[in-house]
Design an enzyme around this catalytic site. Structure first.
Site, mmCIF file in Angstrom:
data_model
loop_
_atom_site.group_PDB
_atom_site.id
_atom_site.type_symbol
_atom_site.label_atom_id
_atom_site.label_comp_id
_atom_site.label_asym_id
_atom_site.label_seq_id
_atom_site.Cartn_x
_atom_site.Cartn_y
_atom_site.Cartn_z
ATOM 1 N N SER A 76 0.063 -1.344 -6.672
ATOM 2 C CA SER A 76 -0.724 -0.224 -7.212
ATOM 3 C C SER A 76 0.082 1.073 -7.264
ATOM 4 O O SER A 76 -0.394 2.061 -7.823
ATOM 5 C CB SER A 76 -1.980 -0.003 -6.365
ATOM 6 O OG SER A 76 -1.649 0.582 -5.123
ATOM 7 N N ASP B 290 -12.681 3.998 3.051
ATOM 8 C CA ASP B 290 -11.358 4.614 2.854
ATOM 9 C C ASP B 290 -11.305 6.100 3.209
ATOM 10 O O ASP B 290 -10.723 6.911 2.475
ATOM 11 C CB ASP B 290 -10.887 4.408 1.411
ATOM 12 C CG ASP B 290 -10.651 2.941 1.075
ATOM 13 O OD1 ASP B 290 -11.040 2.069 1.881
ATOM 14 O OD2 ASP B 290 -10.091 2.661 0.014
ATOM 15 N N LYS C 62 -7.731 -3.682 3.824
ATOM 16 C CA LYS C 62 -7.742 -4.381 2.531
ATOM 17 C C LYS C 62 -6.482 -4.047 1.741
ATOM 18 O O LYS C 62 -5.790 -3.071 2.055
ATOM 19 C CB LYS C 62 -8.990 -4.006 1.729
ATOM 20 C CG LYS C 62 -9.080 -2.535 1.375
ATOM 21 C CD LYS C 62 -10.388 -2.237 0.677
ATOM 22 C CE LYS C 62 -10.598 -0.749 0.462
ATOM 23 N NZ LYS C 62 -9.629 -0.110 -0.450
ATOM 24 N N CYS D 117 -13.022 2.649 -5.056
ATOM 25 C CA CYS D 117 -13.301 1.747 -3.934
ATOM 26 C C CYS D 117 -14.761 1.754 -3.513
ATOM 27 O O CYS D 117 -15.282 0.717 -3.083
ATOM 28 C CB CYS D 117 -12.369 2.066 -2.770
ATOM 29 S SG CYS D 117 -10.648 1.628 -3.188
ATOM 30 N N GLU E 281 -4.167 -5.892 -5.880
ATOM 31 C CA GLU E 281 -4.962 -4.699 -5.609
ATOM 32 C C GLU E 281 -6.321 -5.147 -5.096
ATOM 33 O O GLU E 281 -6.791 -6.242 -5.428
ATOM 34 C CB GLU E 281 -5.112 -3.862 -6.889
ATOM 35 C CG GLU E 281 -5.974 -2.613 -6.754
ATOM 36 C CD GLU E 281 -5.463 -1.600 -5.729
ATOM 37 O OE1 GLU E 281 -5.362 -1.961 -4.535
ATOM 38 O OE2 GLU E 281 -5.192 -0.455 -6.114
ATOM 39 N N HIS F 171 0.595 5.424 -1.384
ATOM 40 C CA HIS F 171 -0.397 5.957 -0.446
ATOM 41 C C HIS F 171 -0.770 4.867 0.552
ATOM 42 O O HIS F 171 -0.620 3.668 0.273
ATOM 43 C CB HIS F 171 -1.647 6.406 -1.210
ATOM 44 C CG HIS F 171 -2.337 5.268 -1.919
ATOM 45 N ND1 HIS F 171 -1.937 4.821 -3.160
ATOM 46 C CD2 HIS F 171 -3.353 4.448 -1.538
ATOM 47 C CE1 HIS F 171 -2.690 3.795 -3.524
ATOM 48 N NE2 HIS F 171 -3.555 3.535 -2.552
ATOM 49 N N ALA G 104 -13.059 6.443 -3.112
ATOM 50 C CA ALA G 104 -13.622 7.425 -4.044
ATOM 51 C C ALA G 104 -14.751 6.750 -4.820
ATOM 52 O O ALA G 104 -14.729 5.549 -5.039
ATOM 53 C CB ALA G 104 -12.548 7.911 -5.024
ATOM 54 N N HIS H 285 -1.640 -0.808 2.777
ATOM 55 C CA HIS H 285 -0.707 -1.377 1.811
ATOM 56 C C HIS H 285 0.677 -1.625 2.393
ATOM 57 O O HIS H 285 1.163 -0.828 3.202
ATOM 58 C CB HIS H 285 -0.525 -0.420 0.626
ATOM 59 C CG HIS H 285 -1.756 -0.195 -0.190
ATOM 60 N ND1 HIS H 285 -2.628 -1.194 -0.534
ATOM 61 C CD2 HIS H 285 -2.250 0.942 -0.758
ATOM 62 C CE1 HIS H 285 -3.598 -0.686 -1.283
ATOM 63 N NE2 HIS H 285 -3.403 0.609 -1.419
ATOM 64 N N ASP I 174 -7.504 1.214 3.016
ATOM 65 C CA ASP I 174 -6.355 0.693 2.288
ATOM 66 C C ASP I 174 -5.242 0.512 3.307
ATOM 67 O O ASP I 174 -5.017 1.409 4.143
ATOM 68 C CB ASP I 174 -5.900 1.742 1.252
ATOM 69 C CG ASP I 174 -6.302 1.398 -0.169
ATOM 70 O OD1 ASP I 174 -6.945 0.365 -0.389
ATOM 71 O OD2 ASP I 174 -5.943 2.189 -1.060
#
Ligand SMILES: [Zn+2]
Length: 193
Positions: A69, A19, A105, A144, A112, A80, A140, A63, A61
């Site tokens: 989330s 990420d 993902k 993740c 999530e 985000h 982080a 999304h 990520d």
């Protein structure tokens, strides 16, 4: 074999960066404090793996706009990494080798996914590349990275965690340290420097 030799990237190893996206870096929508401090460290690892002809994987990520989330949907995070936006892009501050494999993902609204193995083909791609050990960095530490490392260990990979190549969100002070302890207890090896 010395510990240092064992930790030299070799055949069967892959670099997995978690990420490293604009929204998680300073100035981004869900920035990790000091997240940019991993850039130089991870660029050195990218260069090392590229020079050795070893594979590089990047999770992101990715999304939908109404992801569960997001605080707007009752979740814990500011919106985000909405798919195809600038914020979701992998940072241009890292020198991604050509051939870097990207794993998206958390792509559906109601689920999530902190782990790069969750509803992705990461495991299949690693198997296809005959990878048995992962060097892991990114963001982080306490979300993740943690979940990706635990899932990798459960899938039977050995994991080397790049201590200087990760940073934590720290919703609670100490979350980063606790996450590292949890990964090591599960079998990850911590590589300092
Ligand atoms: Zn997310």
């Amino acid at each position: 074999m010395s510990r240092q030799l064992e930790l030299t990237p070799q055949r069967g190893d892959a670099l997995l960066l978690v990420d490293m996206q604009n929204d998680f870096l300073p100035g981004g929508a869900s920035a990790v404090a000091s997240g940019d401090q991993v850039i130089a460290v991870l660029n050195a690892w990218l260069a090392r793996f590229a020079a050795a002809g070893l594979p590089v994987f990047a999770t992101r990520d990715w999304h939908p706009a109404q992801h569960c989330s997001f605080q707007t949907q009752g979740g814990p995070w500011p919106p985000h990494c909405v798919a195809s936006t600038h914020g979701a892009g992998l940072t241009g501050s890292l020198h991604w080798p050509s051939g870097t494999q990207i794993i998206s993902k958390a792509t559906v609204p109601d689920a999530e996914a902190y782990s790069g193995f969750s509803h992705t083909d990461l495991h299949e791609r690693l198997q296809a590349a005959e990878v048995t050990r992962l060097f892991v960095g990114g963001l982080a530490t306490d979300y993740c990275v943690l979940e990706t490392v635990l899932a990798a260990l459960q899938h039977g990979y050995r994991v080397v965690l790049l201590q200087d190549g990760v940073r934590a969100v720290e919703v609670q002070a100490g979350d980063g340290k606790r996450a590292i302890a949890q990964m090591m207890a599960a079998g990850a090896v911590l590589l300092e420097g």
